[in-house]
Design an enzyme around this catalytic site. Sequence first.
Site, PDB file in Angstrom:
ATOM      1  CB  CYS A   1      -0.899   0.019   1.236  1.00  0.00           C
ATOM      2  SG  CYS A   1      -2.224  -1.174   1.091  1.00  0.00           S
ATOM      3  N   PRO A   2       0.508   2.289  -0.691  1.00  0.00           N
ATOM      4  CG  PRO A   2       0.317   4.562  -1.282  1.00  0.00           C
ATOM      5  CD  PRO A   2       1.282   3.560  -0.712  1.00  0.00           C
TER       6      PRO A   2
END
Lengths: 416, 75
Positions: free
Chosen positions: B13-14
């Site tokens: 992430c992200p």
Amino acid sequence: MEKKIVDYDVAIIGGGAAGLTAGIYCGRARLKTIIFEKSLVGGLATYTDEIENYPGFAEPQKGIELMKKFEAQAKRFGVEFKLTDVKGVRVLEDGRKLVETFRVIYRVRALIIATGGKPRLTGAKNEEDFLYDKGISFCATCDAAYYTDKEVLIVGSGDAAIEEGLFLTKFARKVKVSVIHDAGTLDANKIAQEQAFANPKMEFIWNTMVEEFRGNERLETVILRNTKTEELIPVTVDGVFLFIGYLPNTEIFQGLITLDGRGYIKTNEQMETDVEGVYAVGDVREKYLRQVSTAVGDGAIAAVTAEHYISESNYLQNQLLAGEKPKLIYVWEPTKEDCRQLLPVVEELKVKFEDELVIEKIDVYKSQSLITKLCSKMPSALPAVITVEDGKVTSVVCQQLTPEKLHQLASDLLPG
Amino acid sequence: MAEYRLDCLGEACPVPLLKTQKKFAGLNVGDVLIVEIDHSCAMKNVPEWARKEGHNVEIEETGDGEWEIYIEKAK
């Protein structure tokens, strides 16, 4: 396009600690069980870096690792998982429930709601613009690495806020904390407080709430408002973590089940809601303490209650109300002398009318709810006799039951 | 009603969400995007974002810690 309908004994909505435990118990009771989870199996616990207070593990466990064990255990008992969200729930006239997803409708005997909560937002200006990896996060374990050597702001002062804030100090250069209370006051437990106050990377901004989020593509500044002086304090950040509590995930149950004023589901000690065969467990339930350890207890209780409900419904439909023969049901309680005295008479009748009648005994001590299902309320005295003809209760006799009276009731039931 | 695949294996992430958002913008209504991920963090934000946008989402666990997120563009 017509949706496909598939049958299960039990549907569990939500794959967190409560739902998984309910699954383990249902699976082990040989009930055909399906768990619906809309994202990652494991629920809120997977948002926690370390869980130190779940009994049975002397050392701290990663939330995600602990929940993987729950999941593996449920799978071992044959529980099926469907990773999608539930769009709606309905109760059929025959008591079965329909659980509707994107492609399929699941028809079940019992439904266990374990939908937990979702993080509460601040409601400050421009908040929506920075959700989903644009700077506002709710999961330190998910996003901590991204903030290595950066500056973050935590909003909140409870256990989650302070413990996850401490975890973030391992990555971030600075962890500021916006606290609504006066200087020195946090809602978190004492151990976390001591660690936080001693941590040089943590800095507290007291008496503040979020007024506004600002930035371009990503969040750049959070404007805090001092609740006492009304002063606006701009804080330059790379990211914000909100830990200001949770809201129950109960939108799809509104109008079906009674909720409390804040949207949590009301249950009794057996986890029963006000809809028969529908149970609620874990964080979504109105309760005092929301922890993995309390969710587990809820899940176990609901599964056992559901199992009883299903087996009673089966017995009622396939035994007591089915078939053409008239039925004489003797309702008794083992601790009562006059109940016990009549037992041999019942046995005698059973042999005598073997071909013409079905004669059953129901022990009130074990099956009170079965009797109320059968004739809507308990007989006013015990022992009692319930007669069933053509699938319907035709009489409840509970006064002056003598051996002669029993014989007479049986004879009256004889066809022709 | 085309089907597209997006390989986000090995990405934390992200990144998976950002790649999904970028790829999804070019799809037509009815198209399906299958996002392959193996970081559990993406199991939280990718489906949540897609549902919030009003699309239909289903997930298949293809291996231990590997998932395929099916997103059908609804509008």
